[in-house]
Design a protein around this motif. Structure first.
Motif, mmCIF file in Angstrom:
data_model
loop_
_atom_site.group_PDB
_atom_site.id
_atom_site.type_symbol
_atom_site.label_atom_id
_atom_site.label_comp_id
_atom_site.label_asym_id
_atom_site.label_seq_id
_atom_site.Cartn_x
_atom_site.Cartn_y
_atom_site.Cartn_z
ATOM 1 N N LEU A 148 -28.732 43.914 7.093
ATOM 2 C CA LEU A 148 -30.055 43.284 7.105
ATOM 3 C C LEU A 148 -31.224 44.264 7.245
ATOM 4 C CD1 LEU A 148 -31.630 40.593 7.004
ATOM 5 C CD2 LEU A 148 -31.274 40.397 9.477
ATOM 6 N N PRO A 149 -31.175 45.230 8.172
ATOM 7 C CA PRO A 149 -32.328 46.134 8.319
ATOM 8 C C PRO A 149 -32.330 47.307 7.343
ATOM 9 C CG PRO A 149 -30.726 46.656 9.982
ATOM 10 C CD PRO A 149 -30.168 45.475 9.212
ATOM 11 N N ASP A 150 -31.414 47.307 6.351
ATOM 12 C CA ASP A 150 -31.273 48.406 5.392
ATOM 13 C C ASP A 150 -31.105 49.738 6.122
ATOM 14 O OD1 ASP A 150 -31.059 49.625 2.935
ATOM 15 O OD2 ASP A 150 -33.222 49.778 2.613
ATOM 16 N N PRO A 151 -30.050 49.843 6.954
ATOM 17 C CA PRO A 151 -29.859 51.033 7.793
ATOM 18 C C PRO A 151 -29.439 52.258 7.001
ATOM 19 C CG PRO A 151 -27.968 49.606 7.964
ATOM 20 C CD PRO A 151 -28.967 48.871 7.123
ATOM 21 N N GLU A 152 -29.720 53.417 7.588
ATOM 22 C CA GLU A 152 -29.319 54.680 6.969
ATOM 23 C C GLU A 152 -27.839 54.976 7.201
ATOM 24 O OE1 GLU A 152 -33.560 54.555 7.378
ATOM 25 O OE2 GLU A 152 -32.052 54.437 8.964
ATOM 26 N N VAL A 153 -27.296 54.467 8.308
ATOM 27 C CA VAL A 153 -25.901 54.714 8.680
ATOM 28 C C VAL A 153 -25.191 53.373 8.829
ATOM 29 C CG1 VAL A 153 -24.345 55.729 10.400
ATOM 30 C CG2 VAL A 153 -26.548 56.827 9.903
ATOM 31 N N LEU A 154 -24.092 53.198 8.089
ATOM 32 C CA LEU A 154 -23.313 51.960 8.166
ATOM 33 C C LEU A 154 -21.962 52.236 8.798
ATOM 34 C CD1 LEU A 154 -24.141 50.447 4.708
ATOM 35 C CD2 LEU A 154 -24.425 49.283 6.887
ATOM 36 N N LEU A 155 -21.672 51.497 9.872
ATOM 37 C CA LEU A 155 -20.390 51.581 10.560
ATOM 38 C C LEU A 155 -19.687 50.249 10.345
ATOM 39 C CD1 LEU A 155 -21.700 53.151 13.889
ATOM 40 C CD2 LEU A 155 -20.810 54.356 11.878
ATOM 41 N N LEU A 156 -18.654 50.256 9.532
ATOM 42 C CA LEU A 156 -18.019 49.021 9.092
ATOM 43 C C LEU A 156 -16.555 48.994 9.519
ATOM 44 C CD1 LEU A 156 -19.473 48.990 5.453
ATOM 45 C CD2 LEU A 156 -20.512 48.081 7.545
ATOM 46 N N ASP A 157 -16.234 48.102 10.448
ATOM 47 C CA ASP A 157 -14.881 48.004 10.982
ATOM 48 C C ASP A 157 -14.148 46.854 10.296
ATOM 49 O OD1 ASP A 157 -12.584 48.039 12.495
ATOM 50 O OD2 ASP A 157 -13.610 48.143 14.430
ATOM 51 N N GLU A 158 -13.227 47.190 9.401
ATOM 52 C CA GLU A 158 -12.492 46.196 8.602
ATOM 53 C C GLU A 158 -13.466 45.222 7.925
ATOM 54 O OE1 GLU A 158 -9.244 46.217 8.104
ATOM 55 O OE2 GLU A 158 -8.618 47.655 9.608
ATOM 56 N N PRO A 159 -14.449 45.723 7.169
ATOM 57 C CA PRO A 159 -15.529 44.865 6.663
ATOM 58 C C PRO A 159 -15.097 43.824 5.649
ATOM 59 C CG PRO A 159 -15.626 47.017 5.623
ATOM 60 C CD PRO A 159 -14.584 47.109 6.702
ATOM 61 N N TYR A 160 -14.000 44.057 4.935
ATOM 62 C CA TYR A 160 -13.607 43.116 3.885
ATOM 63 C C TYR A 160 -12.401 42.268 4.287
ATOM 64 C CZ TYR A 160 -11.566 47.720 2.904
ATOM 65 O OH TYR A 160 -11.004 48.966 3.026
ATOM 66 N N ALA A 161 -12.092 42.218 5.571
ATOM 67 C CA ALA A 161 -10.996 41.360 6.035
ATOM 68 C C ALA A 161 -11.334 39.900 5.725
ATOM 69 C CB ALA A 161 -10.790 41.535 7.536
#
Length: 197
Positions: free
Chosen positions: A132-145
């Motif tokens: 949502l905030p268009d972040p510079e760093v994305l930390l994605l934990d199992e994002p497509y589960a």
């Protein structure tokens, strides 16, 4: 862990080190209980570290493994709530929401309460809130589960576009099916995080 007075601590991570540069998509893999999610929470700042340092340049977007959502809120209300938390104005939230819902194909659920969403749709919302905030760093934990195949492919298209825009993306997974999608892969095992390639 355990019941007092029989409480003991078990070290999960030791000398874990990794780097994700701008424009890179990096995988963090390992078995169940290896410490992947723990390391991700430390980087995100949701879990205090015992030692070491974390350096992050830019705003973080964190997609935890288990969505942290308010069951009684609708999808639209959830976006508004997180928009306020991120310090975004209503117009920015509306524009980002429309874009993210179109990309992940869940705009028809705006008026649904979170408690009535399927697991896959909850995960779409969970990911969208991190973006949502268009972040510079994305930390994605199992994002497509829980994603269906079409959404899975859209996820990777979106990730490629974000990396092309200079975003840093760290993705936790139990396994890496699409090794070619990653610039680097780190494996967590025996408390250590070592570069695989």
């Amino acid at each position: 862990y355990g019941l007092w007075p029989l409480v003991r601590s078990v070290p999960v991570l030791r000398d874990a080190s990794l780097e994700v540069s701008a424009g890179e998509t990096v995988a963090l893999v390992g078995g169940n209980g290896s410490g992947k999610s723990t390391l991700m929470m430390i980087i995100a700042g949701t879990l205090a570290r015992d030692a070491g340092e974390v350096h992050v340049d830019g705003r973080i977007g964190y997609c935890p493994q288990t969505p942290v959502l308010y069951e009684k809120l609708t999808v639209a209300e959830t976006f508004r709530l997180f928009g306020v938390a991120y310090g975004l104005d209503a117009a920015a939230v509306a524009a980002r929401k429309a874009d993210l819902q179109a990309t992940l194909a869940f705009g028809q659920y705006d008026d649904f309460r979170v408690e009535h969403l399927s697991g896959g749709t909850r995960q779409k919302l969970n990911l969208a809130l991190a973006l949502l905030p268009d972040p510079e760093v994305l930390l994605l934990d199992e994002p497509y589960a829980g994603f269906d195949y079409e959404t899975y492919l859209r996820f990777w298209e979106m990730s490629r576009e974000l990396a092309d825009r200079g975003r840093s993306i760290l993705i936790v997974s139990h396994f890496v099916e699409d090794r070619e999608r990653f610039d680097r892969i780190y494996r967590v095992a025996d408390g250590r995080c070592e570069r695989e390639r």
